[in-house]
Design an enzyme around this catalytic site. Structure first.
Site, PDB file in Angstrom:
ATOM      1  N   THR A 125      61.498  62.910  93.816  1.00 33.61           N
ATOM      2  CA  THR A 125      62.821  63.228  94.365  1.00 33.61           C
ATOM      3  C   THR A 125      62.625  63.836  95.746  1.00 33.61           C
ATOM      4  OG1 THR A 125      62.708  65.385  93.303  1.00 33.61           O
ATOM      5  CG2 THR A 125      63.980  63.699  92.152  1.00 33.61           C
ATOM      6  N   GLU A 151      53.995  96.318  93.652  1.00 36.70           N
ATOM      7  CA  GLU A 151      53.868  95.921  95.066  1.00 36.70           C
ATOM      8  C   GLU A 151      52.764  96.729  95.730  1.00 36.70           C
ATOM      9  OE1 GLU A 151      55.152  93.669  97.463  1.00 36.70           O
ATOM     10  OE2 GLU A 151      53.711  94.760  98.696  1.00 36.70           O
ATOM     11  N   HIS A 188      91.245  91.639 109.132  1.00 41.75           N
ATOM     12  CA  HIS A 188      91.323  92.738 108.171  1.00 41.75           C
ATOM     13  C   HIS A 188      92.077  92.280 106.928  1.00 41.75           C
ATOM     14  CE1 HIS A 188      91.721  96.791 106.631  1.00 41.75           C
ATOM     15  NE2 HIS A 188      92.998  96.534 106.411  1.00 41.75           N
TER      16      HIS A 188
HETATM   17  P1  NAI Z   1      56.134  87.267 100.318  1.00 37.39           P
HETATM   18  O1  NAI Z   1      55.075  87.127 101.307  1.00 37.39           O
HETATM   19  O2  NAI Z   1      57.547  87.392 100.747  1.00 37.39           O
HETATM   20  O3  NAI Z   1      55.850  88.547  99.405  1.00 37.39           O
HETATM   21  C1  NAI Z   1      54.670  88.745  98.705  1.00 37.39           C
HETATM   22  C2  NAI Z   1      54.524  90.229  98.396  1.00 37.39           C
HETATM   23  O4  NAI Z   1      53.428  90.395  97.525  1.00 37.39           O
HETATM   24  C3  NAI Z   1      54.243  91.067  99.629  1.00 37.39           C
HETATM   25  O5  NAI Z   1      55.163  92.133  99.681  1.00 37.39           O
HETATM   26  C4  NAI Z   1      52.801  91.529  99.417  1.00 37.39           C
HETATM   27  O6  NAI Z   1      52.556  92.808  99.951  1.00 37.39           O
HETATM   28  C5  NAI Z   1      52.699  91.531  97.902  1.00 37.39           C
HETATM   29  N1  NAI Z   1      51.337  91.388  97.384  1.00 37.39           N
HETATM   30  C6  NAI Z   1      50.359  90.558  97.815  1.00 37.39           C
HETATM   31  N2  NAI Z   1      49.267  90.681  97.060  1.00 37.39           N
HETATM   32  C7  NAI Z   1      49.537  91.604  96.097  1.00 37.39           C
HETATM   33  C8  NAI Z   1      48.803  92.175  95.008  1.00 37.39           C
HETATM   34  N3  NAI Z   1      47.562  91.809  94.737  1.00 37.39           N
HETATM   35  N4  NAI Z   1      49.403  93.102  94.230  1.00 37.39           N
HETATM   36  C9  NAI Z   1      50.695  93.477  94.491  1.00 37.39           C
HETATM   37  N5  NAI Z   1      51.428  92.970  95.510  1.00 37.39           N
HETATM   38  C10 NAI Z   1      50.860  92.052  96.308  1.00 37.39           C
HETATM   39  O7  NAI Z   1      55.933  86.031  99.322  1.00 37.39           O
HETATM   40  P2  NAI Z   1      56.812  85.471  98.148  1.00 37.39           P
HETATM   41  O8  NAI Z   1      57.822  86.443  97.695  1.00 37.39           O
HETATM   42  O9  NAI Z   1      55.848  84.910  97.173  1.00 37.39           O
HETATM   43  O10 NAI Z   1      57.588  84.271  98.848  1.00 37.39           O
HETATM   44  C11 NAI Z   1      56.885  83.199  99.481  1.00 37.39           C
HETATM   45  C12 NAI Z   1      57.676  82.591 100.576  1.00 37.39           C
HETATM   46  O11 NAI Z   1      58.853  81.962 100.099  1.00 37.39           O
HETATM   47  C13 NAI Z   1      58.105  83.626 101.587  1.00 37.39           C
HETATM   48  O12 NAI Z   1      57.560  83.238 102.827  1.00 37.39           O
HETATM   49  C14 NAI Z   1      59.584  83.578 101.619  1.00 37.39           C
HETATM   50  O13 NAI Z   1      60.054  83.576 102.944  1.00 37.39           O
HETATM   51  C15 NAI Z   1      59.948  82.271 100.932  1.00 37.39           C
HETATM   52  N6  NAI Z   1      61.142  82.537 100.132  1.00 37.39           N
HETATM   53  C16 NAI Z   1      62.326  82.743 100.755  1.00 37.39           C
HETATM   54  C17 NAI Z   1      63.450  83.072 100.034  1.00 37.39           C
HETATM   55  C18 NAI Z   1      64.693  83.339 100.759  1.00 37.39           C
HETATM   56  O14 NAI Z   1      64.771  83.061 101.940  1.00 37.39           O
HETATM   57  N7  NAI Z   1      65.712  83.872 100.107  1.00 37.39           N
HETATM   58  C19 NAI Z   1      63.431  83.157  98.584  1.00 37.39           C
HETATM   59  C20 NAI Z   1      62.129  82.964  98.035  1.00 37.39           C
HETATM   60  C21 NAI Z   1      61.057  82.632  98.793  1.00 37.39           C
END
Ligand code: NAI
Ligand code: FAD
Length: 471
Positions: A40, A207, A450
């Site tokens: 897809t 985190e 508003h």
């Molecule tokens: P992320 O890079 O946003 O967050 C990963 C987090 O994991 C960081 O805060 C980091 O410090 C923490 N981390 C890393 N290793 C760790 C460990 N060993 N133990 C504990 N914490 C640890 O990555 P995420 O949330 O996986 O998302 C991936 C991508 O997907 C991002 O680049 C994001 O922009 C994109 N995304 C965007 C969304 C949106 O725009 N609403 C929604 C979901 C994903």
């Protein structure tokens, strides 16, 4: 495609980057083909990312609200039950409708869609292993790599997408777990923590950093968000690292270490979500056949016109530099086709909004306060709480604030940061203002209807160059 057929543009990957480039190329009159192996179109975003996660977020919010936030509004409901199967079907309906829609758009714009896995034979030829069996070869005057990204695995924890899951498993659980531990308090971690916590799981987020939301989120906004999510029942362990995991017992066991002198402990949970970031995906693409290398983080190296060192091979989206966001991929797709068709294109990387779709939403664009401090850039701040916004009060949904950062001399907007209801829509106004180089006074003197939530944005701008009226 028949063997030796030549296209103006061959795109490998039919995610947001690839499919948007295919549509745009068709519109520009280029002969274009898009190769996608998933079966897809729409990539991570439409199939297992943005779209299904937002369906779950929207409906879990509704469920949670009916359970916990309706009686006080004078709405008394009888027995409320979750039917997880139908809940997941609603998600699938959204996904199927949109991926089919994209397929139609490719057809409408004369772009060929090839279902299969593409790999480089040489600098101009792509071998396609067709999903239906067999192989074909397609030649491209230009080739676009848009193969996206995949979840970064956690060393020592095998992903089975049942007990140890990435976001792909987390959007498809067949039962609400009693307990869930999320490794990584970034955007995926917090969105998925919200979904399952609202549906009844006891969720703990571990985190590594001292703040949630990733380093890009303004620290003040991150703290406010954490307070709100904690009240909703999500538990946080910050400055804490997961050291190892063990799946041999009924519950998954994680050993965690508090970074600053805390005691090591272990957490048992039914489901563990690994959400520690995503990494570029180039497996099986045959980059080695054309001598293309990736950087230390696996990203395909490109110049400012998205060219690899082989000039007619370009690359966009999650597989190369920049934030891994669908709208960033989409901007690049339009720009890269414009480079190919017309010789010029443009993306303003300083003006790409981020939205986290929790409740309330968190959204930002431009620089955070900690970014500005780190660069010694002077700034002034204006804030406005949603508790002083009439619409938010009326809606009984008034947690959060708007924070605006502007240049103290010129008053030009430097960044806007919002946690509050509708933040994801409101950030569009901030993005437009930033793109056009508006001052906070320009925003404040623009009439806002508003009663709307957007008045909070206007009043924060008033507070930046003068004083807010309602606070
Ligand atoms: P992320 O890079 O946003 O967050 C990963 C987090 O994991 C960081 O805060 C980091 O410090 C923490 N981390 C890393 N290793 C760790 C460990 N060993 N133990 C504990 N914490 C640890 O990555 P995420 O949330 O996986 O998302 C991936 C991508 O997907 C991002 O680049 C994001 O922009 C994109 N995304 C965007 C969304 C949106 O725009 N609403 C929604 C979901 C994903
Ligand atoms: P992808 O979407 O990953 O697409 C690449 C495609 O290429 C895939 O379909 C893959 O099958 C195909 N492919 C790879 N190799 C080959 C090959 N050799 N031959 C043929 N096909 C190949 N971003 C947002 O902006 N907002 C959000 O709300 C949001 N939510 C997200 C939620 C989750 C759970 C996740 C995981 C991500 C989310 N993202 C969100 C990020 C967003 O999904 C990505 O930024 C976006 O999908 C990137 O698009 P892309 O086209 O570069 O890559």
């Amino acid at each position: 495609a028949s063997a030796s057929e030549e296209k103006d543009l061959v795109i490998i990957g039919g995610g947001v980057a690839g499919y948007v480039a295919a549509i745009k190329a068709g519109q520009e009159g280029l002969k274009v083909a898009c190769i996608e192996k998933r079966g897809t179109l729409g990539g991570t975003c439409l199939n297992v990312g943005c779209i299904p996660s937002k369906s779950l977020l929207n409906n879990s919010h509704l469920y949670h609200q009916i359970l916990h936030d309706s009686k006080n509004r004078g709405i008394e409901v009888g027995e409320v039950k979750l039917n997880l199967e139908t809940f997941m079907k609603a998600k699938e309906t959204a996904v199927t409708g949109l991926t089919k829609g994209v397929e139609f758009l490719l057809k409408k714009n004369g772009a060929e869609y090839i279902k299969g896995t593409g790999s480089f034979i040489n600098e101009n030829e792509i071998k396609v292993e067709l999903n239906d069996g067999g192989e074909s070869v397609i030649r491209g005057k230009n080739i676009l790599i848009a193969t996206g990204s995949e979840a970064t695995p956690f060393p020592g924890l095998t992903i089975d997408e049942q007990r140890v899951v990435t976001s792909t498993g987390a959007i498809a659980l067949q039962k609400v777990p009693e307990t869930m531990t999320v490794i990584g308090g970034g955007i995926i971690g917090l969105e998925m923590a919200s979904v399952w916590s609202r549906l009844g799981a006891k969720v703990t987020v571990v985190e590594f950093l001292g703040q949630i939301g990733g380093p890009g989120m303004d620290t003040e906004i991150s703290k406010a968000t954490q307070r709100i999510l904690k009240k909703q029942g999500i538990e946080f362990k910050l400055n804490t690292k997961v050291v190892s995991g063990d799946t041999s017992s009924e519950l998954v066991k994680l050993d965690v270490d508090a970074a600053k002198g805390g005691k090591p402990e272990s957490i048992d949970s039914e489901v563990v979500l690994v959400a520690i970031g995503r990494r570029p995906y180039t497996q099986g693409l045959g980059l080695e056949n054309i001598g293309l290398e990736t950087d230390e983080r696996g990203r395909v190296i490109i110049d400012s016109e998205y060219r690899t060192k082989i000039p007619h091979i370009r690359c966009i989206g999650d597989v190369t530099f920049g934030p891994m966001l669908a709208h960033k991929a989409e901007e690049e797709a339009v720009a890269v086709v414009e480079y190919i068709a017309k010789g010029h294109g443009h993306v303003n990387y300083g003006c790409i909004p981020s939205v986290m779709y929790t409740h309330p939403e968190v959204a930002w664009v431009g620089q955070s306060e900690q970014d500005l401090k780190a660069q010694n850039i002077p700034y002034k701040i204006g804030t406005f709480p949603f508790s002083a916004n009439s619409r938010a009060k009326t809606n009984l949904d008034s947690e959060g604030l708007v924070k605006i950062l502007a240049d103290p001399e010129t008053d030009r907007l430097l960044g806007a940061h919002i946690v509050g209801p509708g933040a994801g829509e409101m950030i569009a106004e901030a993005t437009l203002a930033l793109e056009y180089g508006a001052s906070s006074e320009d925003i404040a003197r623009t009439c806002h209807a508003h009663p709307t939530l957007a008045e909070a944005f206007k009043e924060a701008a008033m507070a930046t160059y003068d004083k807010a009226i309602h606070f």
